[in-house]
Write an enzyme that holds these catalytic residues in place. Structure first.
Site, PDB file in Angstrom:
ATOM      1  N   SER A 111       0.865  -1.188   0.000  1.00 51.42           N
ATOM      2  CA  SER A 111       0.000   0.000   0.000  1.00 51.42           C
ATOM      3  C   SER A 111       0.897   1.231   0.000  1.00 51.42           C
ATOM      4  O   SER A 111       2.021   1.187   0.506  1.00 51.42           O
ATOM      5  CB  SER A 111      -0.840  -0.028   1.268  1.00 51.42           C
ATOM      6  OG  SER A 111      -1.192   1.280   1.638  1.00 51.42           O
ATOM      7  N   SER A 112       0.366   2.341  -0.511  1.00 51.54           N
ATOM      8  CA  SER A 112       1.191   3.554  -0.578  1.00 51.54           C
ATOM      9  C   SER A 112       1.426   4.164   0.802  1.00 51.54           C
ATOM     10  O   SER A 112       2.254   5.066   0.941  1.00 51.54           O
ATOM     11  CB  SER A 112       0.558   4.578  -1.520  1.00 51.54           C
ATOM     12  OG  SER A 112      -0.708   4.947  -1.039  1.00 51.54           O
ATOM     13  N   CYS A 113       0.739   3.656   1.848  1.00 46.91           N
ATOM     14  CA  CYS A 113       0.954   4.215   3.191  1.00 46.91           C
ATOM     15  C   CYS A 113       2.275   3.754   3.803  1.00 46.91           C
ATOM     16  O   CYS A 113       2.620   4.153   4.902  1.00 46.91           O
ATOM     17  CB  CYS A 113      -0.201   3.888   4.117  1.00 46.91           C
ATOM     18  SG  CYS A 113      -0.277   2.162   4.541  1.00 46.91           S
ATOM     19  N   TYR A 140      -0.636  -0.648  10.239  1.00 51.29           N
ATOM     20  CA  TYR A 140      -0.842  -1.258   8.918  1.00 51.29           C
ATOM     21  C   TYR A 140       0.426  -1.089   8.071  1.00 51.29           C
ATOM     22  O   TYR A 140       0.886  -2.034   7.413  1.00 51.29           O
ATOM     23  CB  TYR A 140      -2.033  -0.572   8.252  1.00 51.29           C
ATOM     24  CG  TYR A 140      -2.386  -1.130   6.910  1.00 51.29           C
ATOM     25  CD1 TYR A 140      -2.927  -2.404   6.787  1.00 51.29           C
ATOM     26  CD2 TYR A 140      -2.212  -0.385   5.745  1.00 51.29           C
ATOM     27  CE1 TYR A 140      -3.277  -2.919   5.549  1.00 51.29           C
ATOM     28  CE2 TYR A 140      -2.553  -0.885   4.511  1.00 51.29           C
ATOM     29  CZ  TYR A 140      -3.091  -2.155   4.414  1.00 51.29           C
ATOM     30  OH  TYR A 140      -3.423  -2.664   3.184  1.00 51.29           O
ATOM     31  N   LYS A 144       2.855  -3.876   6.325  1.00 53.81           N
ATOM     32  CA  LYS A 144       3.053  -3.885   4.864  1.00 53.81           C
ATOM     33  C   LYS A 144       4.541  -3.794   4.516  1.00 53.81           C
ATOM     34  O   LYS A 144       4.999  -4.433   3.568  1.00 53.81           O
ATOM     35  CB  LYS A 144       2.281  -2.720   4.231  1.00 53.81           C
ATOM     36  CG  LYS A 144       0.792  -2.969   4.172  1.00 53.81           C
ATOM     37  CD  LYS A 144       0.508  -3.992   3.084  1.00 53.81           C
ATOM     38  CE  LYS A 144      -0.840  -4.632   3.181  1.00 53.81           C
ATOM     39  NZ  LYS A 144      -0.999  -5.817   2.329  1.00 53.81           N
ATOM     40  N   HIS A 183     -12.731   3.522   3.128  1.00 50.72           N
ATOM     41  CA  HIS A 183     -11.885   4.604   2.652  1.00 50.72           C
ATOM     42  C   HIS A 183     -12.771   5.743   2.119  1.00 50.72           C
ATOM     43  O   HIS A 183     -13.972   5.590   1.971  1.00 50.72           O
ATOM     44  CB  HIS A 183     -10.935   4.099   1.568  1.00 50.72           C
ATOM     45  CG  HIS A 183      -9.814   3.296   2.134  1.00 50.72           C
ATOM     46  ND1 HIS A 183      -9.791   1.927   2.079  1.00 50.72           N
ATOM     47  CD2 HIS A 183      -8.690   3.662   2.783  1.00 50.72           C
ATOM     48  CE1 HIS A 183      -8.697   1.488   2.674  1.00 50.72           C
ATOM     49  NE2 HIS A 183      -8.007   2.521   3.117  1.00 50.72           N
TER      50      HIS A 183
HETATM   51  P1  GDP Z   1      -5.919   7.541   4.090  1.00 53.91           P
HETATM   52  O1  GDP Z   1      -5.649   7.780   2.626  1.00 53.91           O
HETATM   53  O2  GDP Z   1      -5.114   6.443   4.680  1.00 53.91           O
HETATM   54  O3  GDP Z   1      -5.799   8.826   4.889  1.00 53.91           O
HETATM   55  O4  GDP Z   1      -7.411   6.984   4.221  1.00 53.91           O
HETATM   56  P2  GDP Z   1      -8.887   7.456   3.887  1.00 53.91           P
HETATM   57  O5  GDP Z   1      -9.254   7.074   2.501  1.00 53.91           O
HETATM   58  O6  GDP Z   1      -9.745   6.876   4.978  1.00 53.91           O
HETATM   59  O7  GDP Z   1      -8.924   9.038   4.045  1.00 53.91           O
HETATM   60  C1  GDP Z   1      -8.405   9.925   3.080  1.00 53.91           C
HETATM   61  C2  GDP Z   1      -8.759  11.364   3.427  1.00 53.91           C
HETATM   62  O8  GDP Z   1     -10.163  11.563   3.174  1.00 53.91           O
HETATM   63  C3  GDP Z   1      -8.520  11.786   4.869  1.00 53.91           C
HETATM   64  O9  GDP Z   1      -8.036  13.090   4.888  1.00 53.91           O
HETATM   65  C4  GDP Z   1      -9.947  11.736   5.465  1.00 53.91           C
HETATM   66  O10 GDP Z   1     -10.098  12.577   6.590  1.00 53.91           O
HETATM   67  C5  GDP Z   1     -10.757  12.233   4.276  1.00 53.91           C
HETATM   68  N1  GDP Z   1     -12.191  11.908   4.319  1.00 53.91           N
HETATM   69  C6  GDP Z   1     -13.208  12.786   4.085  1.00 53.91           C
HETATM   70  N2  GDP Z   1     -14.394  12.195   4.272  1.00 53.91           N
HETATM   71  C7  GDP Z   1     -14.147  10.915   4.599  1.00 53.91           C
HETATM   72  C8  GDP Z   1     -14.994   9.806   4.923  1.00 53.91           C
HETATM   73  O11 GDP Z   1     -16.209   9.898   4.924  1.00 53.91           O
HETATM   74  N3  GDP Z   1     -14.373   8.611   5.195  1.00 53.91           N
HETATM   75  C9  GDP Z   1     -13.011   8.483   5.167  1.00 53.91           C
HETATM   76  N4  GDP Z   1     -12.478   7.287   5.412  1.00 53.91           N
HETATM   77  N5  GDP Z   1     -12.199   9.526   4.908  1.00 53.91           N
HETATM   78  C10 GDP Z   1     -12.743  10.724   4.633  1.00 53.91           C
END
Ligand code: GDP
Length: 323
Positions: A111-113, A140, A144, A183
């Site tokens: 994963s890119s994280c 996580y 990974k 996500h």
């Molecule tokens: P990340 O890429 O590991 O940070 O995972 P996410 O896909 O969960 O979140 C990406 C970004 O989208 C973060 O800045 C979240 O705060 C934002 N975000 C905005 N709305 C949402 C939501 O409804 N769910 C999630 N998971 N993230 C959200």
């Protein structure tokens, strides 16, 4: 070039997930006749003895290791023990069994994280372990990274043909649409859909909207995985993405335009932003000759259609999951 032919015995570990199910569709479309799968009930991938037994009985020649416990920013930050334990165990058992019962090739997906929080953008393969990780998904990411190092160690010590690929944020059919553990992209589709269905014109978006993210449709990823399994041969992992990103606000506006054009956005800044930017350098993949085909708007439109058609069986939409 590795011969990954239609009559090969291919094990897709994690075939029910977003990625695994897309790889199954891809192998099916190419006419693969011996695709092996095992459900969670049939095989606990955290159990080395069970995994060895399964490999001995089924003798896969190729393995796509795409199983794992995954989730969005909230799930990662509230269930770190599950994320580190499940993923470290699953990676270790499958990699070890693929050595004991030799496979021709294993592709491990990360994963890119895995990249440092303050990584220079776009993130290159060699930036791995060059700085501290983002706190919200450190468990996580550590699991990974251990998976990449496992593949490299088995390659170095035993000469195993194990390779690793790191995809960017993925979305598409069979995504998890739970508001709590998903996500951002499926969460936004769900939230705009629910608001429209309930006659609400205001939709909440987590964080400030300013973080930047890159998104790849999972069918493009599956295509890339098969391509990489055939054409990439190196101990170092390879990034898989589009090389293009946008802000969460721009993403939310795009989802709004597709799902519920009348809605307004409210940003809930009590929720974490996470990493400020996550854009992969995909130069290595482009040099090999692979590029994504599905544009983001088109991909969101088809994901929303999938969501509408599979409303009842989409993960995260069962009663109670939305709380
Ligand atoms: P990340 O890429 O590991 O940070 O995972 P996410 O896909 O969960 O979140 C990406 C970004 O989208 C973060 O800045 C979240 O705060 C934002 N975000 C905005 N709305 C949402 C939501 O409804 N769910 C999630 N998971 N993230 C959200």
């Amino acid at each position: 070039m590795i011969e990954l032919n239609r009559d090969a015995r291919v094990f897709v570990a994690g075939h029910r997930g977003l990625v695994g199910s897309a790889i199954l569709r891809k192998l099916d479309a190419e006419g693969f006749s011996q695709v092996l799968t095992a459900t969670r009930e049939q095989l606990d991938l955290r159990d080395q003895a069970a995994v060895n037994y399964w490999f001995r009985a089924n003798r896969p020649e190729f393995v796509f290791l795409v199983a794992g416990t995954v989730g969005g920013i909230l799930a990662n930050s509230t269930r770190p023990a599950e994320f580190i334990y499940d993923n470290m165990m699953i990676h270790a058992t499958v990699v070890h069994a693929a050595h004991l019962f030799p496979v021709r090739r294993l592709l491990y997906l990360g994963s890119s994280c895995i990249y440092p929080r303050e990584c220079p953008q776009p993130m290159k393969e060699e930036d791995l372990l060059s700085g501290p990780l983002e706190q919200t998904n450190e468990s996580y990411a550590i699991a990974k990274i251990a998976g990449i190092k496992l593949c490299q160690a088995y390659r170095r010590q035993y000469g195993c043909d194990f390779i690793s690929a790191m995809p960017t944020n993925l979305y598409g059919p069979n995504d998890n649409f739970s508001l709590k553990s998903s996500h951002v992209l499926p969460a936004l589709i769900r939230r705009f859909h629910d608001a429209k269905a309930e006659g609400r014109d205001e939709v909440v978006v987590w964080g400030t909207g300013s973080p930047r993210r890159e998104f790849l449709h999972v069918d493009d990823l599956a295509d890339a995985c098969v391509f990489v399994a055939r054409h990439y041969d190196d101990a170092e992992h390879i990034n898989i993405g589009t090389g293009e990103d946008l802000t969460i606000r721009e993403l939310a506006e795009m989802v709004r335009d597709i799902v519920h054009p009348d809605a307004g956005l409210t940003f809930d800044t009590s929720k974490p932003d996470g990493t400020p930017r996550k854009l992969l350098d995909v130069g290595r993949l482009h040099d090999l000759g692979w590029r994504h085909k599905i544009g983001l708007r088109e991909g969101i439109e088809s994901s929303y259609r999938w969501f509408l058609e599979n409303r009842d069986r989409a993960r995260g939409t069962e009663p109670g999951a939305a709380a």
